[in-house]
Design an enzyme around this catalytic site. Structure first.
Site, PDB file in Angstrom:
ATOM      1  N   ASP A   1     -26.653 -18.429  75.693  1.00 51.90           N
ATOM      2  CA  ASP A   1     -25.367 -18.741  75.074  1.00 51.90           C
ATOM      3  C   ASP A   1     -24.231 -18.688  76.097  1.00 51.90           C
ATOM      4  OD1 ASP A   1     -26.549 -19.231  72.671  1.00 51.90           O
ATOM      5  OD2 ASP A   1     -25.422 -17.729  71.540  1.00 51.90           O
TER       6      ASP A   1
ATOM      7  N   HIS B   1     -20.449 -17.458  76.484  1.00 48.43           N
ATOM      8  CA  HIS B   1     -19.688 -18.437  75.702  1.00 48.43           C
ATOM      9  C   HIS B   1     -18.441 -18.979  76.416  1.00 48.43           C
ATOM     10  CE1 HIS B   1     -22.014 -18.724  72.081  1.00 48.43           C
ATOM     11  NE2 HIS B   1     -22.039 -17.418  71.919  1.00 48.43           N
TER      12      HIS B   1
ATOM     13  N   ASN C   1     -29.565 -20.224  71.458  1.00 51.10           N
ATOM     14  CA  ASN C   1     -29.461 -21.252  70.424  1.00 51.10           C
ATOM     15  C   ASN C   1     -28.360 -22.264  70.713  1.00 51.10           C
ATOM     16  OD1 ASN C   1     -27.768 -18.860  69.759  1.00 51.10           O
ATOM     17  ND2 ASN C   1     -27.131 -20.072  68.001  1.00 51.10           N
ATOM     18  N   HIS C   2     -27.302 -21.854  71.405  1.00 53.77           N
ATOM     19  CA  HIS C   2     -26.226 -22.807  71.689  1.00 53.77           C
ATOM     20  C   HIS C   2     -26.606 -23.778  72.802  1.00 53.77           C
ATOM     21  CE1 HIS C   2     -22.959 -21.536  68.989  1.00 53.77           C
ATOM     22  NE2 HIS C   2     -23.621 -20.375  69.000  1.00 53.77           N
TER      23      HIS C   2
ATOM     24  N   ASP D   1     -24.301 -12.714  75.967  1.00 53.99           N
ATOM     25  CA  ASP D   1     -23.695 -14.014  75.715  1.00 53.99           C
ATOM     26  C   ASP D   1     -22.328 -14.121  76.393  1.00 53.99           C
ATOM     27  OD1 ASP D   1     -25.693 -13.261  73.885  1.00 53.99           O
ATOM     28  OD2 ASP D   1     -25.006 -14.721  72.422  1.00 53.99           O
TER      29      ASP D   1
ATOM     30  N   HIS E   1     -33.336 -14.568  73.754  1.00 53.63           N
ATOM     31  CA  HIS E   1     -32.000 -14.612  73.169  1.00 53.63           C
ATOM     32  C   HIS E   1     -31.950 -13.992  71.781  1.00 53.63           C
ATOM     33  CE1 HIS E   1     -27.931 -15.974  72.475  1.00 53.63           C
ATOM     34  NE2 HIS E   1     -28.307 -16.548  71.336  1.00 53.63           N
TER      35      HIS E   1
END
Length: 423
Positions: free
Chosen positions: A112, A76, A147-148, A74, A252
């Site tokens: 993500d 981000h 999921n993001h 991830d 993920h």
């Protein structure tokens, strides 16, 4: 300044037919396999490697003979940390020129990219640029959606950094400057985003009412870009939620037996159609629940990545049985997941049938040291830095036969160990 009207802004539609069928034939394609020097430790003797063959659209099953594979967790929205991870993976130049240095390497990013940081589109642009460069050298770059990504396409902006809203506004204006030529704008953003961000900060007005208007523009810009059928949502729709490369499965959150029974290519197609705003009958597209919604969906599942402390032996054995059944049904040796930050760094569990690669490297999460997983010549190792390598293991010995419980019992069991927080 770009217009921020949801209904009037003209953007190119997604490049898929408006009518889709219940099942779709796999798309097979090959990348060139050019001979490069000193870039891959997995070269077979006697010349160039065989081409990479991709089945599915989005990619679902990939044959990458002899390739070195590197997996990055991830990101981000932290571009600096993303670059550091890619550099230690050996696929990105360290001179700031954003050049692919991986040769025939296959890079997989575990989702993500969005939320908790302010340079999300820049990271996506960088990965797109690296993919183009990698293909020219016989390598490849793949992403899976997390999921993001699905939350943002759904319109859930709870975890969006204020700077990310600003980046959306800037990029929409940048796209207008490029006459809505998506490919040129998206590819060029990694080179121009820093200047746009610096210009914005120099002209930033701290008068309260104006900041509120600026925030509203950012929200609208993000909605334009990421709503189903929006240009950035269409870009994400190119990515799988489940990807099998050689004998390894990448997703993920985590794959369960019921997901495999449902069909991994079917899930990939459903998520892609939803993100592109497509449906069978030109009505609102069906939401892909199995892949993206619920504690045990592919992008949310934490069964394999949660902390094992406090679990009884029978519980560990039960989880391992779920994992082994899943891998056996896919003909895979191991699974690689992100989603849940690992405070001890990249690690493997359950006889190394599962690798957890989210180390929370983003400054919006744990700001930890980047680490990547390397798979080469049937060995897996974790790379912390160019001079710090540990945990070298034999990938060929990962899969072990276990007794399997009833699948309904296993799916119910997974509920006991899910965390429902939105990490």
């Amino acid at each position: 300044m770009a217009s921020l009207c949801l209904n009037s802004l003209l953007l190119p539609p997604c490049s898929l037919p408006r009518k889709v069928t219940e099942t779709s034939a796999s798309l097979s394609s090959s990348y060139p396999a050019l001979s490069t020097t000193g870039t891959s430790s997995s070269r077979s003797t006697g010349g160039a490697l065989k081409p990479i063959v991709i089945n599915g659209d989005p990619p679902t099953f990939v044959s990458a003979p002899g390739r070195r594979i590197v997996a990055v967790g991830d990101l981000h929205g932290d571009l600096d940390q993303a670059r550091s991870a890619l550099e230690i993976a050996g696929v990105l130049s360290s001179d700031g020129q954003d050049l692919w240095t991986g040769g025939e390497t296959v890079l997989i990013q575990l989702g993500d990219v969005l939320d908790r940081g302010e340079e999300e589109i820049a990271i996506l642009s960088l990965l797109h640029s690296l993919d183009i460069q990698a293909k020219a050298q016989g390598g490849a770059v793949f992403q899976v959606n997390g999921n993001h990504e699905t939350m943002n396409v759904e319109g859930d902006f709870r975890y969006v950094d204020s700077g990310a809203f600003d980046e959306c506004s800037d990029f929409l204006a940048y796209l207008e400057d490029h006459q809505y030529d998506w490919e040129n704008a998206f590819l060029g953003w990694i080179g121009d985003s820093k200047r746009w961000r610096e210009d914005r900060k120099l002209s930033q007005n701290h008068w309260g009412p104006w900041n509120l208007v600026k925030r509203q523009k950012g929200v609208i810009a993000r909605s334009i870009l990421l709503r189903p059928g929006g240009p950035l949502a269409c870009e994400l729709a190119r990515n799988a939620v489940v990807l099998k490369i050689n004998d390894w499965v990448f997703c993920h959150g985590g794959l369960l037996p019921r997901h495999v029974a449902y069909g991994v290519e079917r899930m990939n197609n459903e998520v892609s159609y939803w993100m592109k705003g497509l449906s069978e009958d030109d009505t609102s597209p069906n939401f892909p629940f199995v892949a993206t919604k619920g504690y045990d969906s592919v992008v949310w599942n934490r069964l394999y990545s949660r902390d094992m402390r406090g679990l009884e032996d029978y519980q560990i054995n039960q989880i391992q049985s779920v994992l082994e059944e899943t891998l056996q049904s896919l003909g895979a040796k191991a699974m690689v997941v992100g989603h849940t930050p690992q405070t001890t760094g990249v690690n493997c569990k359950y006889n190394c049938s599962i690798w957890r690669v989210d180390v929370g490297m983003s400054s919006g999460v744990l700001n930890s040291r980047p680490e990547v997983l390397e798979i080469a010549e049937n060995k897996a190792r974790v790379i912390r830095s160019k001079r710090d390598v540990f945990s070298e293991l034999q990938a060929v010995d990962y899969t072990t036969q276990f007794g399997f419980a009833d699948s309904a019992e296993l799916d119910g069991y997974s509920h006991q160990f899910q965390e429902n927080d939105h990490v």
